[in-house]
Design an enzyme around this catalytic site. Sequence first.
Site, PDB file in Angstrom:
ATOM      1  N   ASP A  92      21.850   9.448  34.783  1.00  0.00           N
ATOM      2  CA  ASP A  92      22.221   9.483  33.253  1.00  0.00           C
ATOM      3  C   ASP A  92      22.896   8.774  32.683  1.00  0.00           C
ATOM      4  OD1 ASP A  92      23.436  11.073  35.226  1.00  0.00           O
ATOM      5  OD2 ASP A  92      23.786  12.624  33.461  1.00  0.00           O
ATOM      6  N   GLU A 150      23.370  14.426  35.844  1.00  0.00           N
ATOM      7  CA  GLU A 150      24.740  14.925  36.397  1.00  0.00           C
ATOM      8  C   GLU A 150      25.782  14.921  35.629  1.00  0.00           C
ATOM      9  OE1 GLU A 150      28.858  14.382  37.825  1.00  0.00           O
ATOM     10  OE2 GLU A 150      27.938  12.619  36.518  1.00  0.00           O
ATOM     11  N   GLU A 151      25.821  14.392  34.450  1.00  0.00           N
ATOM     12  CA  GLU A 151      26.861  14.669  33.367  1.00  0.00           C
ATOM     13  C   GLU A 151      27.045  16.011  32.622  1.00  0.00           C
ATOM     14  OE1 GLU A 151      29.287  12.502  33.397  1.00  0.00           O
ATOM     15  OE2 GLU A 151      28.748  10.480  33.917  1.00  0.00           O
TER      16      GLU A 151
END
Length: 407
Positions: A92, A150-151
């Site tokens: 991402d 992930e962010e």
Amino acid sequence: MIENNVFASQALKDKLYAKIEAKTDRMIAIRRQLHEHPELSFKEKTTGAFIANFYQGKDVQVQANFGDGYGVVVTIDSGKPGKTLALRADFDGLPVQEETGLPFASQNTGVMHACGHDGHTAYMLILAESLYELKDDWAGKIKIVHQPAEETPPGGALGMIKAGVLDGVDAIIGVHGWAPVPYGTVQCTAGPVMTGRSSFKMTIHGKGGHGSAPHLANDANVAASYFVTIAQTIISRRTDPFDMCTLTFGNFDGKGSFNVIKDAVFLEGDVRFMRDEAREIIETNFKRMVKGLELMFDVKVDLFYDSDYPVLNNDTDLAATIQNSLRHSHSHIQELTNLDTITRNTASEDFAYFAQKIPGVYLFVGEMPDDGIFYPHHSPKFVINEKALPLAAKTVGVAALDFLATH
């Protein structure tokens, strides 16, 4: 842990290195293509489709839209009995407007690969293809975990775990390219290696009024300012000095007119810690101080306090196995000039959820540009040293082959 120096054959590793080197230009081209078309967490539909399409025509199992996002899981089966090892890469982007001036800069306004996940995906695709082409030479299974989001908490890892991505998996390895670390360095540290994280949002409600008559108002800015200062004593006076902990107020929204006393102020920030026990100490004392602030300043506080990513603990035995593998292969990986087994990282990662379930190790590969000038991750000027991509592929590839050979 590796015993009796059980390693994959050097001939097999040399084949892997040769394949990665031959495909390095394509690896970099993939990275640049992904860099031009970043997508935000949980919105990576096009990227997920690109990844799944990469494996078309290969005799592998591909599971697209895996989890609660656009994850892709690819299983490479050697057809021979052995352990199952997972290799994870995230894909991402971030809500950042790119300012690098690169010819392949983001074409998506306000979105950028400002953390290097485009590089993670590119190296993993080429590594997966190379391991697939060599599957007659190793035993067991390799599961490639292309993880979205992930962010953005709760992150994509939890959804993939709930969907069964770790079923039947014996261990997992992940890598993050790291711009502050010189190219040629690989960091593989046992034990707690990345911080856990909590975040908070709070609105302090006072009573608005005119600056000329503060006694008729109740200044939320004063209460907020006091709280920003006093909350730091949680770290300095409530946590063990040997524990790594931080408490940051990243947003203080008390702006108004010069002669107006605001009736509400918004604060936002995060907490980091390298030991999960510290999480509870900080949260308990933070909430206690909020109650004290309400009494002291006669204000009302709306608090949202969220504990998300846990401490990332690298499994001790698996870390030792990988360290041993890299030491054994050091002279054969020309890009690897420094193996660091000590350094920890104060950022946070949802790879920690994988490592809570099965033995896991998260590595860092130095991506500092050759001129030594780097911008922090998440910066609009963030760039990587693309020479680190084949190093990441070789590092994870040799660790995977030696793990499977050991078992």
